[in-house]
Design a protein around this motif. Structure first.
Motif, mmCIF file in Angstrom:
data_model
loop_
_atom_site.group_PDB
_atom_site.id
_atom_site.type_symbol
_atom_site.label_atom_id
_atom_site.label_comp_id
_atom_site.label_asym_id
_atom_site.label_seq_id
_atom_site.Cartn_x
_atom_site.Cartn_y
_atom_site.Cartn_z
ATOM 1 N N GLY A 9 0.847 -1.185 0.000
ATOM 2 C CA GLY A 9 0.000 0.000 0.000
ATOM 3 C C GLY A 9 0.881 1.232 0.000
ATOM 4 O O GLY A 9 2.091 1.143 0.200
ATOM 5 N N SER A 13 -0.336 4.081 4.897
ATOM 6 C CA SER A 13 -1.667 3.516 4.658
ATOM 7 C C SER A 13 -2.034 2.398 5.626
ATOM 8 O O SER A 13 -3.113 1.833 5.528
ATOM 9 N N THR A 15 0.266 -0.338 6.416
ATOM 10 C CA THR A 15 0.918 -1.621 6.122
ATOM 11 C C THR A 15 1.584 -2.210 7.356
ATOM 12 O O THR A 15 1.547 -3.418 7.557
ATOM 13 N N THR A 18 -1.141 -3.689 9.698
ATOM 14 C CA THR A 18 -1.707 -4.894 9.099
ATOM 15 C C THR A 18 -0.693 -6.028 9.106
ATOM 16 O O THR A 18 -1.044 -7.190 9.341
ATOM 17 N N THR A 90 -3.468 -2.144 1.321
ATOM 18 C CA THR A 90 -3.992 -1.279 2.372
ATOM 19 C C THR A 90 -4.421 0.064 1.804
ATOM 20 O O THR A 90 -3.848 0.574 0.835
ATOM 21 N N ARG A 92 -6.307 4.016 3.193
ATOM 22 C CA ARG A 92 -6.592 4.892 4.331
ATOM 23 C C ARG A 92 -7.071 6.232 3.783
ATOM 24 O O ARG A 92 -6.836 6.556 2.623
ATOM 25 N N SER A 138 -7.783 -3.758 2.225
ATOM 26 C CA SER A 138 -8.029 -3.634 3.658
ATOM 27 C C SER A 138 -7.994 -2.172 4.080
ATOM 28 O O SER A 138 -7.046 -1.451 3.773
ATOM 29 N N TYR A 140 -7.668 0.809 6.746
ATOM 30 C CA TYR A 140 -7.113 1.188 8.046
ATOM 31 C C TYR A 140 -8.234 1.598 8.999
ATOM 32 O O TYR A 140 -8.246 1.216 10.173
#
Length: 193
Positions: A9, A13, A15, A18, A90, A92, A138, A140
């Motif tokens: 990502g 963001s 990462t 995650t 990712t 955000r 995904s 955030y």
């Protein structure tokens, strides 16, 4: 069968957050290239995890490069081929990513930060589609605000339940809360088991 996870990502963001969740669900970090994921762990049968931001520092990798690196790290065991890779991308709030990048001096100005975000997603999705890799996006915000999100994310990518302590860090960029950065003190393993 998924033998490796590519977690990518834009910078800021989510990462790292995650990646910590995936580690706690049983993955092991590999291919640490000038990174902060912790030491490379010995080969075993746990799924491999490679986390990279786009760019990473000021270096732009391609998805193809990262899949090759993930495969090269698997040579000691049975290897990881593109068809065995699951990608987690990712995302955000863009304004939050821009503010965070400027604060961390990852971009010289807002225009550069926005240009990097556009380039990052363009290159990520182009690379994923070029190789035909399965992927999941995904958020955030969902990870930090929805109690069952981590469980659902891990289930969707075939990993057992796990949790990571986190907090909602976007409000600081809107002036609603004092600035906090990084994980809550002492709660992340940084990939070390």
């Amino acid at each position: 069968m998924t033998r490796g996870f590519l977690l990518i990502g834009p910078e800021s963001s989510g990462t790292k957050l995650t990646a910590e969740l995936l580690r706690r669900a049983g993955c092991r970090s590999v291919g640490i290239i000038g990174g902060d994921d912790g030491p490379q762990l010995p080969a075993d049968d746990r799924p491999r995890l490679l986390r990279r931001s786009f760019p990473h520092g000021f270096e732009w990798f391609t998805v193809r490069d990262l899949v090759a690196l993930l495969d090269a790290e698997g040579v000691k065991a049975e290897g990881v081929k593109a068809e065995d890779v699951q990608v987690v991308i990712t995302t955000r709030d863009w304004f939050t990513m821009v503010d965070s990048q400027l604060n961390r001096r990852l971009a010289a100005d807002r225009e550069t930060a926005f240009a990097n975000l556009r380039r990052a997603y363009r290159e990520i999705f182009a690379g994923v589609f070029e190789l035909g890799l399965p992927y999941l996006v995904s958020s955030y915000e969902a990870l930090t605000a929805q109690p069952r999100y981590a469980e659902r994310l891990l289930d969707a990518i075939g990993l057992p339940p796990a949790a990571v302590e986190c907090y909602e860090a976007n409000a600081k960029w809107y002036g609603d809360q004092p600035a906090r950065t990084g994980p809550p003190p002492g709660v992340w393993t940084a990939g070390q088991y």
